[in-house]
Design a protein around this motif. Structure first.
Motif, PDB file in Angstrom:
ATOM      1  N   PHE A  67      -3.680  11.752  -4.561  1.00 30.22           N
ATOM      2  CA  PHE A  67      -3.142  10.532  -5.163  1.00 30.22           C
ATOM      3  C   PHE A  67      -4.022  10.062  -6.314  1.00 30.22           C
ATOM      4  O   PHE A  67      -3.522   9.602  -7.345  1.00 30.22           O
ATOM      5  N   GLN A  68      -5.333  10.180  -6.157  1.00 25.75           N
ATOM      6  CA  GLN A  68      -6.239   9.740  -7.215  1.00 25.75           C
ATOM      7  C   GLN A  68      -6.061  10.561  -8.484  1.00 25.75           C
ATOM      8  O   GLN A  68      -6.171  10.047  -9.593  1.00 25.75           O
ATOM      9  N   GLU A  75      -3.561   6.211  -0.775  1.00 21.60           N
ATOM     10  CA  GLU A  75      -4.259   5.786  -1.989  1.00 21.60           C
ATOM     11  C   GLU A  75      -5.706   6.254  -2.040  1.00 21.60           C
ATOM     12  O   GLU A  75      -6.285   6.370  -3.124  1.00 21.60           O
ATOM     13  N   ASP A  76      -6.300   6.503  -0.865  1.00 15.43           N
ATOM     14  CA  ASP A  76      -7.680   6.973  -0.856  1.00 15.43           C
ATOM     15  C   ASP A  76      -7.774   8.488  -0.788  1.00 15.43           C
ATOM     16  O   ASP A  76      -8.865   9.050  -0.711  1.00 15.43           O
ATOM     17  N   ASN A 127      -2.392   9.445 -10.093  1.00 16.76           N
ATOM     18  CA  ASN A 127      -2.126   8.034  -9.790  1.00 16.76           C
ATOM     19  C   ASN A 127      -1.237   7.416 -10.869  1.00 16.76           C
ATOM     20  O   ASN A 127      -1.689   7.120 -11.973  1.00 16.76           O
ATOM     21  N   GLU A 151       0.839  -1.193   0.000  1.00 13.38           N
ATOM     22  CA  GLU A 151       0.000   0.000   0.000  1.00 13.38           C
ATOM     23  C   GLU A 151       0.884   1.255   0.000  1.00 13.38           C
ATOM     24  O   GLU A 151       1.946   1.284   0.624  1.00 13.38           O
ATOM     25  N   GLY A 174       2.878  -0.011  -5.433  1.00 12.42           N
ATOM     26  CA  GLY A 174       1.570  -0.248  -6.029  1.00 12.42           C
ATOM     27  C   GLY A 174       1.195  -1.696  -6.181  1.00 12.42           C
ATOM     28  O   GLY A 174       0.129  -1.999  -6.725  1.00 12.42           O
TER      29      GLY A 174
END
Length: 489
Positions: free
Chosen positions: A188-189, A183-184, A192, A160, A221
């Motif tokens: 980052f989104q 990641e949430d 990505n 993660e 990742g």
């Protein structure tokens, strides 16, 4: 005529085949280079896009994660205060603390080993054993006694993407490490790089895999519960370390079950280095066999096209040679007898004079030939001329040159200046022509013979001078009764 056609065909074939082959090869080489350039362009594009995404996300986090870092520092101070009041970590409820702060909490001893954590999978993780560089950095941070935070990194056991911070205890015995899942997060989104990798793999067939390794050789990742699966393979460990230290790109060619792959390892360092998390290596694997198959296909097409070109060139050369051979032959030969004409004869003599070759010139005239044309007609006269031309061809040796230069005037260039050889040639020529004409003369009641004048060349003598001498010798043969030869003295 036949020889000219064969020579012309050979020249046309050689030139056309060479030209066709060169053009075909140049086209194939250009096509091959284009394929290779396209391959390199695809790989460069993928490389640049991944590096760009990593750089962008690092810059974004550098600008916008101060709030997150400030939050982590605040939590670290609270935990540090808790340690001052309750230094026995065995009494801490790490799960409750994780829920309270929404962060993973790790306690590292002075050997940089995780001894307590809300993330139980990492308990027992020894950084000194697995990651000597990071362990040395942690030792310095413990001694400096200040709060520090890194850029995005990965949770080694799960893969993660997280952000980690470190705060040493006041007694410098322990490090309080915090980890926040990125990641949430919205940032980052939006940037990505994992999604970028997936889209590149779908877009380019030549690219087999793209991996981004952190400084410890773990793949960013990749979600896994097996720490070893997420680690760089042993066969690439040496080149990985070399690239990480030298900061220069390296390539390794590996033959595997599904073909030959080239692995390109590219170093990446963020503009602002924070610990080891911003020092990474990007590895792109591309399929050599795919390009080789494309080139093989083009090569087969090239060979088929070349065969078609060769067949076409051969046919066209034969047609052109047949059409052009006759005019070329007539330009240098007498149309009645097939012997050389005067222009071709003089040109050849000049070449031999320039090469200082010794030779002799025979000037030949048919005796009383005018009476044949007047009595029997020009058709019969032409037959006599052709018969004499055949006699010449039968008598002269290879390398001698014969020509019809006037109505009944012929010249023979003998590649020899020895008087006996020239006399023998002249004698045989007179005798054979008389034999050929004997029956014809008896039937028609008209006779003809040949008179010959011979001139032996001297050093640096021109054709005109040699011709004049042969003409004088011919005149002597005529005056002495014809049907004989004379040599200029």
């Amino acid at each position: 005529m036949k020889n000219i056609r064969l020579k012309l065909t050979a020249v046309l074939l050689a030139f056309s085949l060479l030209l066709s082959f060169v053009i075909a090869v140049v086209d194939y080489v250009k096509l091959r280079d284009t394929v290779l350039l396209n391959q390199e362009a695809e790989i460069r594009f993928a490389e640049d896009k991944i590096i760009h995404n990593l750089s962008t996300i690092d810059k974004v986090y550098n600008l916008f994660d101060m709030e997150m870092a400030s939050q982590m520092e605040s939590v670290s101070k609270e935990l540090l205060a808790k340690y001052e009041e309750e230094p026995d970590f065995t009494t801490w409820n790490f799960n409750a603390l994780q829920e309270k702060y929404d962060m993973d909490i790790f306690i590292l001893n002075d050997g940089n080993k995780v001894i307590h954590s809300s993330f139980e999978a990492d308990i027992g993780l020894d950084f000194k054993a697995c990651c000597s560089g990071l362990s040395a950095l942690l030792d310095r941070r413990r001694e400096e006694g200040e709060f520090t935070h890194d850029g995005l990194d990965l949770q080694s056991k799960t893969g993660e993407i997280k952000k980690f911070s470190y705060m040493p205890t006041s007694d410098h015995r322990f490090l309080i490490e915090l980890g926040i899942l990125l990641e949430d997060k919205e940032i980052f989104q939006q940037f990505n790089f994992i999604d970028t990798i997936d889209s590149l793999l779908k877009e380019y067939n030549i690219i087999e895999s793209i991996n981004v390794y952190n400084s410890g050789g773990n793949i960013l990742g990749v979600k896994t519960e097996d720490f070893k699966v997420n680690k760089i393979e042993d066969r690439f460990l040496n080149v990985f370390e070399k690239v990480r230290k030298s900061k220069e790109t390296e390539e390794v060619v590996i033959t595997e079950n599904h073909g030959k792959l080239t692995y390109r390892f590219i170093p990446y360092n963020a503009d602002e280095t924070r610990g080891f998390s911003t020092k990474r290596v990007v590895a792109i694997a591309y399929n050599n066999d795919l390009v080789a198959n494309i080139l093989s296909k083009y090569k087969n097409q090239f060979l088929h096209q070349l065969i078609v070109i060769v067949i076409g060139v051969v046919g066209l050369s034969l047609i052109i040679a047949r059409i052009v051979a006759k005019p070329i032959h007539l330009a240098f030969h007498d149309s009645l007898t097939g012997l050389k004409n005067r222009a071709a004869f003089e040109d050849e003599i000049q070449k031999r004079v320039n090469r200082h070759k010794k030779h002799s010139l025979m000037m030949i005239d048919l005796d009383d030939f005018k009476s044949i044309n007047d009595g029997l007609g020009h058709i019969e006269g032409d037959k006599i001329l052709r018969e004499f031309a055949l006699t010449i061809k039968n008598v002269i040796s290879p390398g001698y040159l014969a020509a019809r230069v006037g109505g009944d005037e012929f010249l023979i260039l003998v590649n020899n200046d020895e008087i006996q050889t020239v006399k023998k040639t002249a004698h045989i020529l007179i005798k054979q022509f008389n034999n050929r004409m004997e029956d014809y003369f008896n039937n028609e009641g008209i006779r003809t013979s040949v008179s010959i004048g011979i001139a032996i060349s001297s050093k640096n003598e021109s054709f005109e001078e040699l011709y004049s001498k042969a003409d004088q010798a011919l005149y002597k043969s005529k005056m002495n009764g014809k049907n004989q030869y004379s040599i200029f003295e």
